[in-house]
Design a protein around this motif. Sequence first.
Motif, mmCIF file in Angstrom:
data_model
loop_
_atom_site.group_PDB
_atom_site.id
_atom_site.type_symbol
_atom_site.label_atom_id
_atom_site.label_comp_id
_atom_site.label_asym_id
_atom_site.label_seq_id
_atom_site.Cartn_x
_atom_site.Cartn_y
_atom_site.Cartn_z
ATOM 1 N N GLY A 6 0.819 -1.210 0.000
ATOM 2 C CA GLY A 6 0.000 0.000 0.000
ATOM 3 C C GLY A 6 0.851 1.258 0.000
ATOM 4 O O GLY A 6 1.952 1.298 -0.545
ATOM 5 N N LEU A 7 0.341 2.310 0.660
ATOM 6 C CA LEU A 7 0.980 3.619 0.616
ATOM 7 C C LEU A 7 1.815 3.920 1.853
ATOM 8 O O LEU A 7 2.330 5.021 1.991
ATOM 9 N N ILE A 8 1.928 2.968 2.773
ATOM 10 C CA ILE A 8 2.660 3.222 4.007
ATOM 11 C C ILE A 8 4.115 3.557 3.699
ATOM 12 O O ILE A 8 4.718 3.010 2.777
#
Length: 505
Positions: A166-168
């Motif tokens: 994801g975008l972490i």
Amino acid sequence: MTGAGTRVEPDGPSWTRVTRSVESAHLATEFARLTGAGFRLALVAGHDDDDGLRVVYALVATDPDRRIELEVRLDRDEPALPSLAALSFPASRFEREVADLFGVELSGHPSPKRLVLHQHWPRRYHPMRRDTEPIATLDETGEPFPFLTVEGPGIYEIPVGPVHAGLIEPGHFRFSVVGETIVAMKARLWFVHKGIERLFEGRDPEDGVPLAERISGDAAVGHTIAYCLAVEEALGIGVPPATQALRGLLLELERLYNHVADLGALCNDVGYGVLHAHFATLRERLLRTNRRVTRHRLLRGAITPGRVAVASVPRRHELDAIGDEVQELVALAMANSILVDRFTGTSVLARQAAVDMGALGYVARASGVDVDARRDHPFCPRGDALTIPTQTGGDVMARFQQRVQEIGVSLALLRDLLERLEGTCGEATTVGPVRRSGLGIVEGWRGAIAHRVEVGDDGHLSRVKIVDPSFFNWPALPVALSDTIVPDFPVTNKSFNLSYAGNDL
């Protein structure tokens, strides 16, 4: 004493800030005296001046709001500091940061290994020194990071990250585990050290706002207010109560949408996806309210030094409806036995550990530590709406309940501020003595944010030091994870919800 300053807001709070020059040999004695009198360390800022290096320790206390800075000057060729690690855990980490960025040698530090600069950075490369040139490449054969090795029968390691789904943002977690139980966890951060403090240098204070808004995207308001408060003190700009009240309103809107999002994410991490979807709907409604108020969903573009510009204010009936729906969803969560079982007793951060590590914000309050900069270091008028809730459990459940109660406090504060803004007219800022330095402290949604600025004779920023509460709270996460099972790491991590960007400056 090299300088002193006092700032008083009309009909609002007041605070004092005093700067004292201290010889390095007397630093520990003076620091111990202040912390013994109830002061806490808010930040440590390194400086590369024309006549040598300088380190500023900013300590703050409450009731009344007091701010004392200890200023130590160092030899440029052989800069050295006596470590305060035996007196303060946060000081030990600030010292390592100063050592990495400015090349200061630490005397008596128990663990002087690198903090900010990874092993691929060249030795003796200190990016905040004026004479340091940019480097084109990093060392591809850098030495391995000295992780603590845990040995014993049945112990094995689980490495996670630094690249996540994801975008972490990047962060490396190394678990030492027996069966499913975590014996120890080490977090390695600073994979994206951006040099953002250096990017402020030479800018006009007004031009620093876009950077402040982007330090940690979900805390744009908190960081921008802290930055503006520091600039205003440095330049002697007095801000009227109505303007400060508008800032307080935006700060609570930011707190609301983040807490609502976290409640849903915590439910999702234990498999209650339906509640996550409902909380996400509430978050979207709050983001749309933000856009009506400031023309930006993350509340950017409204706050600048001396001013606030909004298109509208929140509608009371919408805020009331949000509050009612939060309570309905929380009741559904508390009726779910699996959720209650997974939250209760999981990843306990004991009160004394939170105090010793200098934890801030809802992480500290969920462990029974009564700290909140809205009360302790206020910048805007407030009434009886501000009551500071705390919990005693220190577990995931306590951090969940803390957010629930803080949503209620934010809604009460918003109503109070809206009433104060009724019938107010545009009051002009006032101009006082220019002090060239300022300290801004704001209770962001994660906890106290601190910015310290210095402005040169040419009116441009010469130094900006930033401290996000995540800098204080990241070390508390491994402590809370001790004796927690590996499957509970995601929900524990979300219950802290620490910022990578705010930490990896």
